[in-house]
Design an enzyme around this catalytic site. Structure first.
Site, PDB file in Angstrom:
ATOM      1  N   VAL A 267       0.857  -1.186   0.000  1.00  0.00           N
ATOM      2  CA  VAL A 267       0.000   0.000   0.000  1.00  0.00           C
ATOM      3  C   VAL A 267       0.891   1.233   0.000  1.00  0.00           C
ATOM      4  O   VAL A 267       1.813   1.347   0.812  1.00  0.00           O
ATOM      5  CB  VAL A 267      -0.931   0.027   1.240  1.00  0.00           C
ATOM      6  CG1 VAL A 267      -1.744   1.311   1.277  1.00  0.00           C
ATOM      7  CG2 VAL A 267      -1.846  -1.188   1.251  1.00  0.00           C
ATOM      8  N   CYS A 268       0.616   2.151  -0.939  1.00  0.00           N
ATOM      9  CA  CYS A 268       1.337   3.424  -0.931  1.00  0.00           C
ATOM     10  C   CYS A 268       0.339   4.535  -1.210  1.00  0.00           C
ATOM     11  O   CYS A 268      -0.857   4.288  -1.301  1.00  0.00           O
ATOM     12  CB  CYS A 268       2.499   3.412  -1.922  1.00  0.00           C
ATOM     13  SG  CYS A 268       2.023   3.414  -3.639  1.00  0.00           S
ATOM     14  N   SER A 269       0.831   5.745  -1.360  1.00  0.00           N
ATOM     15  CA  SER A 269      -0.117   6.853  -1.494  1.00  0.00           C
ATOM     16  C   SER A 269      -0.887   6.794  -2.811  1.00  0.00           C
ATOM     17  O   SER A 269      -2.092   6.954  -2.815  1.00  0.00           O
ATOM     18  CB  SER A 269       0.571   8.206  -1.301  1.00  0.00           C
ATOM     19  OG  SER A 269       1.749   8.270  -2.024  1.00  0.00           O
TER      20      SER A 269
END
Length: 105
Positions: A9-11
């Site tokens: 999960v990243c931005s």
């Protein structure tokens, strides 16, 4: 060994997609059957509901969301960790894959 599902999960899900490719190559080299994918933080919940995830790794840019994810993942028993910043910066697929594997044991 059963197929393992690793969610990153990243931005926005963009920078992490390169890391996913490198992790997939590292998994293939080890003969590991893995489903490795990246999503943006805003899409994470729907993916957690729609498929079984063995481990979730947060990109360093969203480490501030760790406690939120811990609350969501605790009832499901899914381990969670923030990706080491140096490994993320170097796009070191082998080391990040090893981090994910260590959480699944």
């Amino acid at each position: 060994m059963a197929k393992k599902t690793i969610m990153l999960v990243c931005s926005a899900g963009m920078s992490t997609s390169l890391l996913v490719t490198k992790m997939q190559k590292a998994a293939e080299a080890k003969g590991m059957d893995a489903d490795i994918f990246a999503v943006s933080a805003s899409e994470a919940d729907q993916h957690l509901e729609s498929k079984p995830v063995d481990v979730l790794l947060l990109g360093p840019q969203v480490r501030f969301m760790k406690s939120q994810f811990e609350q969501k993942l605790a009832p499901k028993g899914i381990p969670l960790e923030v990706i080491n910043m140096a490994d993320y910066g170097m796009m070191n697929g082998e080391k990040v894959l090893a981090q994910a594997e260590s959480l699944m044991k």
